[in-house]
Write a protein that holds these residues in place. Structure first.
Motif, PDB file in Angstrom:
ATOM      1  N   GLU A  13       0.838  -1.327  -0.088  1.00 22.48           N
ATOM      2  CA  GLU A  13       0.119  -0.084  -0.097  1.00 22.48           C
ATOM      3  C   GLU A  13       0.713   1.285  -0.200  1.00 22.48           C
ATOM      4  O   GLU A  13       0.539   2.187  -0.738  1.00 22.48           O
ATOM      5  N   VAL A  14       1.951   1.199   0.811  1.00 25.28           N
ATOM      6  CA  VAL A  14       2.820   2.562   0.745  1.00 25.28           C
ATOM      7  C   VAL A  14       3.369   2.598  -0.533  1.00 25.28           C
ATOM      8  O   VAL A  14       3.365   3.746  -1.122  1.00 25.28           O
ATOM      9  N   VAL A  15       3.914   1.579  -1.311  1.00 24.84           N
ATOM     10  CA  VAL A  15       4.622   1.788  -2.416  1.00 24.84           C
ATOM     11  C   VAL A  15       3.463   2.342  -3.562  1.00 24.84           C
ATOM     12  O   VAL A  15       3.613   3.231  -4.279  1.00 24.84           O
ATOM     13  N   ASN A  16       2.233   1.938  -3.380  1.00 24.44           N
ATOM     14  CA  ASN A  16       1.234   2.293  -4.485  1.00 24.44           C
ATOM     15  C   ASN A  16       0.801   3.838  -4.146  1.00 24.44           C
ATOM     16  O   ASN A  16       0.582   4.584  -4.951  1.00 24.44           O
ATOM     17  N   GLU A  17       0.878   4.189  -2.748  1.00 21.00           N
ATOM     18  CA  GLU A  17       0.339   5.481  -2.370  1.00 21.00           C
ATOM     19  C   GLU A  17       1.592   6.602  -2.813  1.00 21.00           C
ATOM     20  O   GLU A  17       1.220   7.510  -3.095  1.00 21.00           O
ATOM     21  N   PHE A  18       2.605   6.059  -2.829  1.00 20.89           N
ATOM     22  CA  PHE A  18       3.864   7.066  -2.949  1.00 20.89           C
ATOM     23  C   PHE A  18       4.453   7.116  -4.266  1.00 20.89           C
ATOM     24  O   PHE A  18       5.212   7.984  -4.937  1.00 20.89           O
ATOM     25  N   THR A  19       3.679   6.309  -5.227  1.00 18.11           N
ATOM     26  CA  THR A  19       4.188   6.411  -6.577  1.00 18.11           C
ATOM     27  C   THR A  19       2.898   6.669  -7.513  1.00 18.11           C
ATOM     28  O   THR A  19       1.925   6.611  -7.545  1.00 18.11           O
ATOM     29  N   VAL A  20       3.427   7.376  -8.907  1.00 22.53           N
ATOM     30  CA  VAL A  20       2.404   7.611 -10.002  1.00 22.53           C
ATOM     31  C   VAL A  20       2.509   6.435 -11.054  1.00 22.53           C
ATOM     32  O   VAL A  20       3.629   6.027 -11.313  1.00 22.53           O
ATOM     33  N   ASP A  21       1.735   6.468 -11.914  1.00 24.12           N
ATOM     34  CA  ASP A  21       1.667   5.481 -13.134  1.00 24.12           C
ATOM     35  C   ASP A  21       2.986   5.994 -13.760  1.00 24.12           C
ATOM     36  O   ASP A  21       3.328   7.071 -14.413  1.00 24.12           O
ATOM     37  N   GLU A  22       3.738   4.647 -14.364  1.00 25.89           N
ATOM     38  CA  GLU A  22       4.868   4.822 -15.257  1.00 25.89           C
ATOM     39  C   GLU A  22       5.913   5.759 -15.128  1.00 25.89           C
ATOM     40  O   GLU A  22       6.145   6.770 -16.014  1.00 25.89           O
ATOM     41  N   GLU A  23       6.280   5.769 -14.079  1.00 31.30           N
ATOM     42  CA  GLU A  23       7.289   6.486 -13.537  1.00 31.30           C
ATOM     43  C   GLU A  23       8.453   5.423 -13.086  1.00 31.30           C
ATOM     44  O   GLU A  23       8.376   5.257 -12.017  1.00 31.30           O
ATOM     45  N   LYS A  24       9.407   5.135 -13.938  1.00 27.53           N
ATOM     46  CA  LYS A  24      10.405   3.895 -13.472  1.00 27.53           C
ATOM     47  C   LYS A  24      11.298   4.542 -12.345  1.00 27.53           C
ATOM     48  O   LYS A  24      11.981   5.611 -12.223  1.00 27.53           O
ATOM     49  N   ASN A  25      11.391   3.560 -11.256  1.00 30.72           N
ATOM     50  CA  ASN A  25      12.230   3.609 -10.174  1.00 30.72           C
ATOM     51  C   ASN A  25      12.671   2.182  -9.823  1.00 30.72           C
ATOM     52  O   ASN A  25      12.122   1.660  -8.992  1.00 30.72           O
ATOM     53  N   GLU A  26      13.759   1.863 -10.624  1.00 33.74           N
ATOM     54  CA  GLU A  26      14.337   0.542 -10.455  1.00 33.74           C
ATOM     55  C   GLU A  26      14.725   0.203  -9.184  1.00 33.74           C
ATOM     56  O   GLU A  26      14.683  -1.000  -8.383  1.00 33.74           O
ATOM     57  N   PRO A  27      15.565   1.057  -8.322  1.00 34.00           N
ATOM     58  CA  PRO A  27      15.941   0.830  -6.742  1.00 34.00           C
ATOM     59  C   PRO A  27      14.649   0.779  -5.943  1.00 34.00           C
ATOM     60  O   PRO A  27      14.917  -0.179  -5.179  1.00 34.00           O
ATOM     61  N   LEU A  28      13.562   1.196  -6.355  1.00 30.65           N
ATOM     62  CA  LEU A  28      12.710   1.127  -5.591  1.00 30.65           C
ATOM     63  C   LEU A  28      11.937  -0.351  -5.684  1.00 30.65           C
ATOM     64  O   LEU A  28      11.609  -1.107  -4.850  1.00 30.65           O
ATOM     65  N   PHE A  29      11.999  -0.722  -6.855  1.00 30.23           N
ATOM     66  CA  PHE A  29      11.454  -2.209  -7.239  1.00 30.23           C
ATOM     67  C   PHE A  29      12.266  -3.108  -6.480  1.00 30.23           C
ATOM     68  O   PHE A  29      11.895  -3.981  -5.976  1.00 30.23           O
ATOM     69  N   ALA A  30      13.584  -2.946  -6.482  1.00 34.79           N
ATOM     70  CA  ALA A  30      14.603  -3.956  -5.954  1.00 34.79           C
ATOM     71  C   ALA A  30      14.221  -3.902  -4.270  1.00 34.79           C
ATOM     72  O   ALA A  30      14.393  -4.753  -3.845  1.00 34.79           O
ATOM     73  N   LEU A  31      14.178  -2.727  -3.654  1.00 33.43           N
ATOM     74  CA  LEU A  31      13.658  -2.521  -2.172  1.00 33.43           C
ATOM     75  C   LEU A  31      12.465  -3.440  -2.089  1.00 33.43           C
ATOM     76  O   LEU A  31      12.315  -4.068  -1.015  1.00 33.43           O
ATOM     77  N   LEU A  32      11.322  -3.016  -2.886  1.00 30.59           N
ATOM     78  CA  LEU A  32      10.126  -3.764  -2.657  1.00 30.59           C
ATOM     79  C   LEU A  32      10.163  -5.360  -2.818  1.00 30.59           C
ATOM     80  O   LEU A  32       9.859  -6.045  -1.726  1.00 30.59           O
ATOM     81  N   LEU A  33      11.089  -5.937  -3.724  1.00 28.23           N
ATOM     82  CA  LEU A  33      11.401  -7.235  -3.777  1.00 28.23           C
ATOM     83  C   LEU A  33      12.046  -7.658  -2.743  1.00 28.23           C
ATOM     84  O   LEU A  33      11.751  -8.908  -2.063  1.00 28.23           O
ATOM     85  N   ALA A  34      13.264  -7.009  -2.355  1.00 28.98           N
ATOM     86  CA  ALA A  34      14.053  -7.431  -1.283  1.00 28.98           C
ATOM     87  C   ALA A  34      13.035  -7.590   0.216  1.00 28.98           C
ATOM     88  O   ALA A  34      13.246  -8.311   1.030  1.00 28.98           O
ATOM     89  N   THR A  35      12.269  -6.587   0.315  1.00 30.80           N
ATOM     90  CA  THR A  35      11.388  -6.627   1.600  1.00 30.80           C
ATOM     91  C   THR A  35      10.436  -7.768   1.470  1.00 30.80           C
ATOM     92  O   THR A  35      10.033  -8.396   2.650  1.00 30.80           O
TER      93      THR A  35
END
Length: 251
Positions: free
Chosen positions: A97-119
């Motif tokens: 939910e935090v990731v969904n609320e803090f992001t907008v559509d189609e704005e790439k952020n690969e470090p954030l993806f890596a953080l989400l996956l690691a979590t």
């Protein structure tokens, strides 16, 4: 209409018509993407497993004018335990939910993806659910430009070592001295040990997180301060937080 392939994690979904779903994905290559999963609600749907909440898959998507459409999927990790275990589900629901609320559509952020996956991997292993979530919160804040100031008063720049009674101001974005705390009536008391733990969480390799010893008093302060700071930034309440609080209070 173009076809593209991407790794993605399911953040959320909505029911659409009688048998379809709209899936909110966080992708490695394209950031947040919304895509239609045709027939995903049917019992024998070939897409059903890969569009479950938290699932990490390779997706083949058709790019439409407003929404993408899921063509094919291959599950990399279903993270089934995050749906089967109540405590894991509560923490994982908060994280996505935090990731969904803090992001907008189609704005790439690969470090954030890596953080989400690691979590999600940390939560899936079931080790230090609470600490993994605090790690996630601080690292997300850092990645998105909201890293709290911890070494000095965020308002007057008085060095932390010279502050007797430290508070944390979500409004100002960091620690504050007693005088500057008057500018934020909701500033929360924070121990210097808790500040030191926050700094450590911002630097430590997540693979070494289980070695970090954190007192219960520090855990309690972090569990209040960090979600409050996140909510103050997005100016809305995180729905999953109430369930998480209720669950952890009754444990």
């Amino acid at each position: 209409m173009s076809l593209y392939k991407t790794e993605a994690i399911v953040l959320k979904y909505y029911e659409l018509k009688e048998a379809d779903k709209i899936i909110v994905l966080y992708t490695r290559q394209h950031g947040k993407v919304q895509a239609v999963a045709n027939g995903a609600r049917k019992t024998k749907s070939r897409l059903a497993g890969s569009v479950e909440l938290f699932t990490y898959s390779d997706f083949l998507l058709y790019q439409g004018k407003s929404l993408s459409t899921i063509s094919q999927t291959e599950i990399i990790n279903s993270f089934a335990s995050l749906r089967d275990d109540l405590f894991k589900m509560a923490y994982a629901s908060y994280v996505v939910e935090v990731v969904n609320e803090f992001t907008v559509d189609e704005e790439k952020n690969e470090p954030l993806f890596a953080l989400l996956l690691a979590t999600l991997y940390m939560l899936d292993r079931g080790e230090e659910l609470e600490l993994a979530t605090r790690f996630f919160e601080l690292r997300l804040l850092n990645l998105l430009g909201y890293r709290p100031q911890l070494d000095a008063c965020v308002d007057c720049d008085l060095d932390l070592a010279k502050i007797d009674k430290v508070k944390f101001s979500s409004k100002l974005g960091g620690v504050v001295c007693a005088d500057c705390a008057l500018e934020d009536q909701y500033a929360m008391r924070i121990n210097k040990g808790t500040v030191a733990t926050m700094e450590r969480l911002l630097e430590i390799d997540y693979k070494k997180l289980d070695r970090l010893k954190v007192p219960e008093s520090t855990r309690q302060q972090l569990a209040k301060i960090l979600p409050n700071y996140l909510q103050s930034i997005i100016e809305k309440k995180l729905k999953s937080l109430d369930f998480l609080k209720t669950l952890t209070m009754t444990n």
